[in-house]
Design an enzyme around this catalytic site. Structure first.
Site, PDB file in Angstrom:
ATOM      1  N   GLU A  56       0.810  -1.214   0.000  1.00  0.00           N
ATOM      2  CA  GLU A  56       0.000   0.000   0.000  1.00  0.00           C
ATOM      3  C   GLU A  56       0.848   1.271   0.000  1.00  0.00           C
ATOM      4  O   GLU A  56       0.313   2.358  -0.227  1.00  0.00           O
ATOM      5  CB  GLU A  56      -0.992   0.000   1.153  1.00  0.00           C
ATOM      6  N   CYS A  69      -0.584  -9.313   3.154  1.00  0.00           N
ATOM      7  CA  CYS A  69      -1.989  -9.667   2.949  1.00  0.00           C
ATOM      8  C   CYS A  69      -2.794  -8.551   2.293  1.00  0.00           C
ATOM      9  O   CYS A  69      -2.375  -7.411   2.249  1.00  0.00           O
ATOM     10  CB  CYS A  69      -2.625 -10.063   4.271  1.00  0.00           C
ATOM     11  N   GLU A  78      -1.640 -13.848   1.733  1.00  0.00           N
ATOM     12  CA  GLU A  78      -3.087 -14.006   1.611  1.00  0.00           C
ATOM     13  C   GLU A  78      -3.441 -14.346   0.175  1.00  0.00           C
ATOM     14  O   GLU A  78      -2.884 -13.773  -0.757  1.00  0.00           O
ATOM     15  CB  GLU A  78      -3.769 -12.701   2.031  1.00  0.00           C
ATOM     16  N   HIS A 133     -11.191 -14.247   7.637  1.00  0.00           N
ATOM     17  CA  HIS A 133     -12.204 -13.225   7.914  1.00  0.00           C
ATOM     18  C   HIS A 133     -13.581 -13.791   8.123  1.00  0.00           C
ATOM     19  O   HIS A 133     -14.502 -13.069   8.479  1.00  0.00           O
ATOM     20  CB  HIS A 133     -12.217 -12.188   6.793  1.00  0.00           C
ATOM     21  N   CYS A 174      -4.034 -15.039   7.238  1.00  0.00           N
ATOM     22  CA  CYS A 174      -3.659 -13.877   8.054  1.00  0.00           C
ATOM     23  C   CYS A 174      -3.755 -14.290   9.518  1.00  0.00           C
ATOM     24  O   CYS A 174      -4.054 -15.445   9.820  1.00  0.00           O
ATOM     25  CB  CYS A 174      -4.567 -12.689   7.736  1.00  0.00           C
TER      26      CYS A 174
HETATM   27  N1  GLN Z   1       1.367 -11.247  12.833  1.00  0.00           N
HETATM   28  C1  GLN Z   1       0.201 -10.473  12.631  1.00  0.00           C
HETATM   29  C2  GLN Z   1      -1.041 -11.208  13.118  1.00  0.00           C
HETATM   30  O1  GLN Z   1      -1.089 -12.376  12.973  1.00  0.00           O
HETATM   31  C3  GLN Z   1       0.035 -10.130  11.167  1.00  0.00           C
HETATM   32  C4  GLN Z   1      -1.105  -9.206  10.946  1.00  0.00           C
HETATM   33  C5  GLN Z   1      -1.243  -8.720   9.532  1.00  0.00           C
HETATM   34  O2  GLN Z   1      -0.935  -9.378   8.609  1.00  0.00           O
HETATM   35  N2  GLN Z   1      -1.752  -7.573   9.337  1.00  0.00           N
HETATM   36  O3  GLN Z   1      -1.962 -10.626  13.631  1.00  0.00           O
HETATM   37 ZN    ZN Z   2      -2.114 -10.511   7.263  1.00  0.00          ZN
END
Ligand code: GLN
Ligand code: ZN
Length: 796
Positions: free
Chosen positions: A606, A644, A666, A695, A727
């Site tokens: 990003e 991700c 991801e 999610h 994630c």
């Molecule tokens: N290590 C973090 C978690 O598992 C990674 C979070 C993320 O990818 N934004 O929460």
């Molecule tokens: Zn993530």
């Protein structure tokens, strides 16, 4: 008088009033009328702030429930038909259903607004989309402001940007075919504003700061020609980057003024001056709308004074973009250290800066001598403060050598050592870091923060949670374990609080999406790590198990991306300081016996600039920062990274150049697309494509994950594949987490058997030389980035 104005003001309220009112409404605790009253109160207050600060006009129409793009969609009447709502009779409850989904329909898609951390609701259009008009809410807001007797200047997102940011579910549908209908709708809106006596309308076309295909550039000619006789004057606003390459063409559009972002892209000024029509207004975006630093008013004056001399009343002064991206007011910061506080300007303070600038232009600097002196003093203190500049950090940075960003050996050597040391089965299973943040965990953290429990009790409780997570992972049969991150509320804040050079506000909230707000920490000075941050935790977690325990860190680019960053040195420099701090932690983890270390970089994608021409430079320093953080360890220590919720295919060479031994990534948005990308690119190191979407509370079946893994095996050699969710699991509950991970482990085990039994399959976790990698930019401009649902950022 040089006119002053803003392109928009934060709408959530200094105390997040809008958030709380919306959420109460969603819970059914308050009426639509009560929610509307909160909105009206906030609008009135924000207009009054602008008027009191002496701005020439107040921005109206920038208010939105949930999101301004969704607001525009409902104003145009372009609701997705699948909801079955009557655009003209839309209720607020229905409006929120568009954004959040309801029992029958999933929500409209949401994605990042350009390169900000604000998320908009993506218009969902197809050939049948109608733009016959919808709610009157926009006009109601304008009428409200007019009724207050204020000099109203409505703000609208422009038709081409609106269409550009829209999506169609119909493959191959050309959204531009909708332009005539959309423009017709704008004609009606503008003429209704004209009928109200409105003189100027700000029309935002930030898409002009992207690399637009020719047909879309042409669209500007068509659209604005059709809006020429609306009766109102249009101020065409661009921001977030340069629009200089379109300046000559845009300047011929039948509009009456142009706003340009001179903070992000000061270099575009000359190009615009060269083509500015003799009667057109130039709105100079000279106050940073994206950051929280007090402006260097003398420096700005040096830029705008010659402009004022040349343009007179045709020069307007403004923040670079809408103030939506900064917190409302410093008034709410009572605990911030006074020196640091004096360096800052939130939205309300920026209004005052504008007025000071305009006064200085017209009445001379003497008329605002005290204000300029205060700005000078703040700047001088910031420049010389020992809290900003740390000689040791500077020296260390100057001594960084290229080899510090290189691992001792190439991947194919390292991986052999790592395999010997770790003795993992084929298709090793792991998770991304966090485990369910149960109410008990949150209460423990809150109690400790409030001082209700002492450090010892806190440590004991957290250790209890870590032990629980370790036992569960062992029972599940995972191969590489994590401690679960129970001690972390937010992956940036947790580290920021332990690093020098970082500050935290009490109320510096910025809207992220809907009612969600984030409170980005402030990097104000040279960053360094006074002492180890995670070593005790990691050592404790490792002591509980014979399996390898991953050390979990947040990477330098993500630390940078999710903070308010200092503006007195290049971002790349700050990233390198962060990288050194994290490097220290990586080395200390290794020394403490941690053999696998994950450095998360969910925000790497990003940070990509809006213009492709700028991608390579960004990727160069971003990748170097990651490598600097990761390369202090020996060959046998395995470095993981995780990314991700972004489109990665266009930056695969850069991802490979990070040279992490393993990347977990991801894939749930489009598993195949991502895998094909990695396969076609021939990603050289190990990779764990997420085999299920964290999610959803839905527990994926063994066969669903097996299918995905089999497909992964077709494009990535199985000996380089890992098996993991996509994630962190902090947003999930334990029951579904355990069920899903049990299935995931079963899928991995079954596939190991299949592969081992396959005749002719050369099954060894063999290595291959890493491909030489150059940084190259792909072709995606219209990309989603790390989504709001990403578990990394605490949005409240
Ligand atoms: N290590 C973090 C978690 O598992 C990674 C979070 C993320 O990818 N934004 O929460
Ligand atoms: Zn993530």
């Amino acid at each position: 008088m040089a006119q002053t104005h803003v392109l928009g003001f934060p709408r959530i309220g200094a105390r997040r009033e809008l958030k709380f009112a919306q959420e109460a409404f969603w819970r059914g605790e308050t009426s639509e009328a009560a929610l509307r009253e909160t909105g009206a109160t906030l609008r009135r207050r924000h207009w009054q702030l602008q008027a009191d600060a002496g701005l020439a006009t107040v921005a109206a129409g920038d208010f939105a429930w949930y999101d301004q793009m969704l607001g525009l969609t409902t104003l145009l009447g372009a609701l997705p038909a699948r909801f079955g709502f009557d655009a003209a009779a839309l209720t607020l409850a229905q409006y929120f259903a568009l954004a959040r989904g309801n029992a029958e329909q999933p929500a409209m898609e949401m994605t990042k607004w350009f390169d900000t951390n604000y998320h908009y609701i993506v218009p969902e259009l197809d050939a049948d989309s109608r733009f016959d008009g919808g709610t009157t809410w926009f006009f109601d807001d304008i009428d409200e402001a007019l009724a207050q007797g204020l000099p109203v200047r409505p703000a609208l997102i422009g038709p081409v940007t609106y269409l550009w940011l829209s999506k169609s579910h119909v493959a191959g549908f050309d959204r531009l075919t909708l332009l005539p209908k959309v423009v017709e709708a704008y004609r009606r809106i503008l003429s209704q504003l004209h009928a109200r006596g409105i003189e100027w309308v700000q029309i935002d076309e930030p898409a002009l700061c992207l690399d637009l295909p020719p047909a879309w550039r042409d669209a500007y000619d068509h659209a604005y020609a059709a809006l020429a006789d609306s009766g109102v004057k249009l101020l065409l606003a661009t921001y977030f980057d340069t629009a200089e390459d379109h300046a000559a063409r845009v300047a011929t559009l039948p509009v009456h003024g142009f706003h340009i972002d001179l903070v992000r892209a000061p270099q575009q000024l000359q190009a615009w001056l060269a083509v500015l029509p003799a009667t057109a207004v130039l709105s100079a975006g000279v106050i940073d709308g994206r950051n929280i630093w007090r402006a260097d008013l003398r420096k700005v004056l040096a830029t705008v004074a010659p402009l004022h001399a040349k343009l007179g009343d045709r020069l307007w002064l403004a923040p670079s973009c809408s103030l939506l991206h900064v917190p409302v007011s410093l008034d709410a910061e009572t605990r911030l250290d006074p020196e640091l506080r004096s360096w800052l300007a939130f939205a309300t303070e920026k209004l005052d800066e504008l007025h000071t600038l305009a006064t200085a232009l017209v009445h001379g600097e003497a008329a605002v001598a005290d204000k300029l002196a205060a700005a000078d003093a703040a700047l001088a203190s910031r420049r010389s403060s020992r809290r900003v500049v740390n000689q040791q950090v500077q020296k260390r940075l100057a001594a960084v050598t290229a080899d510090m960003a290189e691992r001792a050996s190439p991947f194919d050597h390292r991986i052999v050592r790592q395999r010997d040391a770790l003795k993992l089965p084929p298709l090793p299973t792991t998770t991304i870091g966090s485990f369910p943040q149960t109410p008990a965990i949150r209460q423990t953290r809150a109690a400790y923060k409030r001082g209700d429990i002492g450090a010892l009790e806190y440590l004991e409780r957290i250790r209890g949670e870590i032990e629980l997570a370790v036992r569960k992972q062992e029972a599940l049969g995972l191969d590489v374990l994590v401690h679960g991150e129970a001690e972390r509320n937010d992956m940036v804040e947790y580290f920021g609080e332990q690093l020098c050079g970082y500050a935290f506000t009490e109320n510096g909230w910025v809207q992220s999406y809907g009612s969600r707000c984030v409170k980005p920490p402030v990097i104000f000075g040279d960053v360094y790590r006074p002492e180890p941050m995670t070593v005790d935790t990691a050592r404790f977690a490792q002591s509980l198990t014979d399996k390898p325990m991953k050390g979990m860190l947040t990477g330098p680019v993500t630390m940078l991306q999710w903070s308010f960053v200092r503006d007195d040195q290049p971002r790349a420099q700050t990233a390198r300081q962060l990288a050194l701090a994290i490097r220290d932690e990586v080395c200390d983890l290794e020394a403490a016996g941690i053999r696998v270390i994950q450095i998360d970089e969910p925000a790497l994608r990003e940070g990509l600039p809006l213009r492709q021409a700028d991608w390579a430079a960004y990727l160069e320093w971003a990748v170097q920062a990651f490598r600097l953080s990761a390369s202090g360890v020996g060959d046998e220590t395995q470095i993981h990274t995780h990314m991700c919720y972004a489109e990665f295919n266009d930056i695969l060479p850069a991802i490979a150049a990070m040279d992490a031994d393993v990347i977990t990534i991801e894939t749930s948005r489009s598993a195949m697309e991502l895998l094909e990308g990695f396969g076609a690119f021939d990603y050289p190191n190990e990779i764990g494509p997420g085999v299920y979407d964290i999610h959803s509370p839905r527990v994926p079946t063994v066969s669903a994950m097996t299918r995905l893994l089999e497909r992964a095996c077709e494009v990535i050699p199985p000996e380089r594949l890992w098996v993991n969710p996509d994630c962190g699991l902090k947003t999930r509950g334990w029951p579904e987490t355990e069920a899903a991970l049990a299935n995931m482990v079963s899928a991995a085990r079954a596939l190991r058997q299949t592969l081992a039994g396959q005749a002719g399959t050369q099954w060894k976790r063999a290595s291959r030389p890493a491909a030489g990698v150059a940084h190259a930019a792909g072709s995606h401009v219209h990309g989603a980035a790390c989504g709001p649902s990403c578990t990394g950022q605490a949005a409240l």
